[in-house]
Design a protein around this motif. Structure first.
Motif, PDB file in Angstrom:
ATOM      1  N   VAL A 256      17.676  29.132 146.675  1.00 35.46           N
ATOM      2  CA  VAL A 256      18.463  30.002 145.808  1.00 35.46           C
ATOM      3  C   VAL A 256      19.014  29.153 144.678  1.00 35.46           C
ATOM      4  O   VAL A 256      19.568  28.086 144.919  1.00 35.46           O
ATOM      5  CB  VAL A 256      19.628  30.674 146.576  1.00 35.46           C
ATOM      6  CG1 VAL A 256      20.560  31.413 145.619  1.00 35.46           C
ATOM      7  CG2 VAL A 256      19.098  31.624 147.638  1.00 35.46           C
TER       8      VAL A 256
ATOM      9  N   ASP B 107      14.957  38.298 144.478  1.00 33.76           N
ATOM     10  CA  ASP B 107      16.216  39.028 144.355  1.00 33.76           C
ATOM     11  C   ASP B 107      17.160  38.268 143.429  1.00 33.76           C
ATOM     12  O   ASP B 107      17.026  37.050 143.259  1.00 33.76           O
ATOM     13  CB  ASP B 107      16.867  39.195 145.727  1.00 33.76           C
ATOM     14  CG  ASP B 107      17.856  40.352 145.795  1.00 33.76           C
ATOM     15  OD1 ASP B 107      18.039  41.066 144.776  1.00 33.76           O
ATOM     16  OD2 ASP B 107      18.460  40.545 146.866  1.00 33.76           O
TER      17      ASP B 107
ATOM     18  N   PHE C 249      24.142  36.574 150.168  1.00 34.99           N
ATOM     19  CA  PHE C 249      22.950  36.406 149.341  1.00 34.99           C
ATOM     20  C   PHE C 249      22.291  35.049 149.605  1.00 34.99           C
ATOM     21  O   PHE C 249      21.074  34.959 149.741  1.00 34.99           O
ATOM     22  CB  PHE C 249      23.313  36.539 147.861  1.00 34.99           C
ATOM     23  CG  PHE C 249      22.120  36.548 146.951  1.00 34.99           C
ATOM     24  CD1 PHE C 249      21.487  37.735 146.633  1.00 34.99           C
ATOM     25  CD2 PHE C 249      21.629  35.366 146.409  1.00 34.99           C
ATOM     26  CE1 PHE C 249      20.376  37.753 145.788  1.00 34.99           C
ATOM     27  CE2 PHE C 249      20.524  35.372 145.569  1.00 34.99           C
ATOM     28  CZ  PHE C 249      19.894  36.565 145.262  1.00 34.99           C
ATOM     29  N   ILE C 250      23.105  33.993 149.687  1.00 32.24           N
ATOM     30  CA  ILE C 250      22.565  32.650 149.914  1.00 32.24           C
ATOM     31  C   ILE C 250      21.936  32.539 151.294  1.00 32.24           C
ATOM     32  O   ILE C 250      20.867  31.947 151.450  1.00 32.24           O
ATOM     33  CB  ILE C 250      23.674  31.576 149.745  1.00 32.24           C
ATOM     34  CG1 ILE C 250      24.174  31.552 148.306  1.00 32.24           C
ATOM     35  CG2 ILE C 250      23.161  30.197 150.165  1.00 32.24           C
ATOM     36  CD1 ILE C 250      25.442  30.737 148.097  1.00 32.24           C
TER      37      ILE C 250
ATOM     38  N   PHE D 245      19.563  29.515 152.892  1.00 30.31           N
ATOM     39  CA  PHE D 245      18.719  28.827 151.923  1.00 30.31           C
ATOM     40  C   PHE D 245      19.466  27.680 151.258  1.00 30.31           C
ATOM     41  O   PHE D 245      20.672  27.767 151.036  1.00 30.31           O
ATOM     42  CB  PHE D 245      18.260  29.796 150.832  1.00 30.31           C
ATOM     43  CG  PHE D 245      17.176  30.756 151.250  1.00 30.31           C
ATOM     44  CD1 PHE D 245      17.218  31.396 152.472  1.00 30.31           C
ATOM     45  CD2 PHE D 245      16.134  31.037 150.406  1.00 30.31           C
ATOM     46  CE1 PHE D 245      16.222  32.285 152.850  1.00 30.31           C
ATOM     47  CE2 PHE D 245      15.139  31.923 150.764  1.00 30.31           C
ATOM     48  CZ  PHE D 245      15.183  32.543 151.993  1.00 30.31           C
TER      49      PHE D 245
ATOM     50  N   LYS E 170      17.146  34.359 144.206  1.00 31.54           N
ATOM     51  CA  LYS E 170      16.559  33.956 145.489  1.00 31.54           C
ATOM     52  C   LYS E 170      15.039  33.851 145.347  1.00 31.54           C
ATOM     53  O   LYS E 170      14.396  34.757 144.805  1.00 31.54           O
ATOM     54  CB  LYS E 170      16.900  34.968 146.576  1.00 31.54           C
ATOM     55  CG  LYS E 170      16.399  34.558 147.954  1.00 31.54           C
ATOM     56  CD  LYS E 170      16.814  35.562 149.018  1.00 31.54           C
ATOM     57  CE  LYS E 170      18.286  35.405 149.275  1.00 31.54           C
ATOM     58  NZ  LYS E 170      18.765  36.247 150.388  1.00 31.54           N
ATOM     59  N   TYR E 171      14.513  32.738 145.843  1.00 35.11           N
ATOM     60  CA  TYR E 171      13.065  32.485 145.827  1.00 35.11           C
ATOM     61  C   TYR E 171      12.567  32.386 147.261  1.00 35.11           C
ATOM     62  O   TYR E 171      13.118  31.625 148.060  1.00 35.11           O
ATOM     63  CB  TYR E 171      12.748  31.180 145.086  1.00 35.11           C
ATOM     64  CG  TYR E 171      13.065  31.261 143.615  1.00 35.11           C
ATOM     65  CD1 TYR E 171      12.075  31.587 142.697  1.00 35.11           C
ATOM     66  CD2 TYR E 171      14.362  31.056 143.152  1.00 35.11           C
ATOM     67  CE1 TYR E 171      12.368  31.692 141.340  1.00 35.11           C
ATOM     68  CE2 TYR E 171      14.661  31.153 141.801  1.00 35.11           C
ATOM     69  CZ  TYR E 171      13.669  31.475 140.907  1.00 35.11           C
ATOM     70  OH  TYR E 171      13.963  31.590 139.572  1.00 35.11           O
ATOM     71  N   GLU E 172      11.540  33.168 147.571  1.00 36.40           N
ATOM     72  CA  GLU E 172      10.876  33.098 148.863  1.00 36.40           C
ATOM     73  C   GLU E 172       9.397  32.899 148.608  1.00 36.40           C
ATOM     74  O   GLU E 172       8.808  33.596 147.780  1.00 36.40           O
ATOM     75  CB  GLU E 172      11.117  34.360 149.685  1.00 36.40           C
ATOM     76  CG  GLU E 172      12.556  34.511 150.143  1.00 36.40           C
ATOM     77  CD  GLU E 172      12.789  35.774 150.977  1.00 36.40           C
ATOM     78  OE1 GLU E 172      11.822  36.489 151.297  1.00 36.40           O
ATOM     79  OE2 GLU E 172      13.962  36.035 151.292  1.00 36.40           O
TER      80      GLU E 172
ATOM     81  N   ASN F  46      11.356  28.025 149.586  1.00 39.83           N
ATOM     82  CA  ASN F  46      12.469  28.958 149.751  1.00 39.83           C
ATOM     83  C   ASN F  46      13.767  28.291 149.321  1.00 39.83           C
ATOM     84  O   ASN F  46      14.157  27.261 149.879  1.00 39.83           O
ATOM     85  CB  ASN F  46      12.583  29.411 151.205  1.00 39.83           C
ATOM     86  CG  ASN F  46      11.337  30.124 151.688  1.00 39.83           C
ATOM     87  OD1 ASN F  46      10.697  30.854 150.935  1.00 39.83           O
ATOM     88  ND2 ASN F  46      10.978  29.911 152.936  1.00 39.83           N
TER      89      ASN F  46
END
Length: 184
Positions: free
Chosen positions: A4, A33, A78-79, A82, A25-27, A2
């Motif tokens: 960004v 996103d 947004f961040i 993360f 964004k990486y999850e 996870n």
């Protein structure tokens, strides 16, 4: 995995002259996103040689929001919590710090790491670790110096590095690559 990724483009040599920002964004190791915005810099002056690099002009930026308008409602939200990843993180974190300072905005404790440093540890045999050269080496097609495309390419490099090291968390990856997380 996870995190960004973030990339800024600037209007000139001043670090507070951010004129665009891109975030991905990486999850769980997947891009989930994106966020992109043009930014009206404090002084609306775009060096012609910078326009040649990123394609942005004063005309493009004149009606763009100021950084202070997109920080809390856009970028900061947004961040979330993360960690950030940026290629040549000292540049992008320097820009972030400069615009936060210019607008007298809170400096949150944001953790970040540098994907250029990570790429040097992951692929030491490569002659260049510039983002464009890495993309070329790995056949990643993208629009160089478009903040969102740069951020997305940066994220792909994190995932490729994690795969090479066999890691599924940012902490594990940085430990395997012997890289420290920094804090803004």
């Amino acid at each position: 995995m996870n995190f960004v990724t973030i990339d800024f483009e600037t209007a000139n040599y001043s670090r507070d002259s951010a004129c665009s920002v891109g975030l991905v964004k990486y999850e769980d190791g997947k891009a989930v996103d994106t966020y992109y915005s043009l930014i009206h810099p404090p002084k609306l002056y775009v060096r012609p040689d910078f326009t040649e690099i990123h394609g942005l002009t004063e005309e493009d930026l004149k009606d763009a929001p100021r950084f202070s308008k997109i920080w809390n409602s856009g970028i900061r939200t947004f961040i979330g919590g993360f960690p950030l990843a940026a290629h040549n993180a000292s540049f992008d974190m320097g820009v972030l710090g400069a615009v936060l300072d210019w607008y007298d905005l809170d400096f949150p404790a944001i953790q970040y790491f540098c994907t250029c440093q990570l790429s040097r540890r992951t692929w030491p045999e490569l002659k260049s670790h510039a983002l464009t050269k890495l993309a070329e080496n790995f056949n990643i097609v993208y629009d160089a110096h478009n903040a969102l495309d740069d951020a997305a390419t940066c994220g792909l490099l994190v995932l490729m590095s994690a795969e090479k090291f066999g890691c599924n968390t940012v902490e594990g990856l940085l430990n395997a690559a012997d890289i420290q997380m920094d804090t803004l």
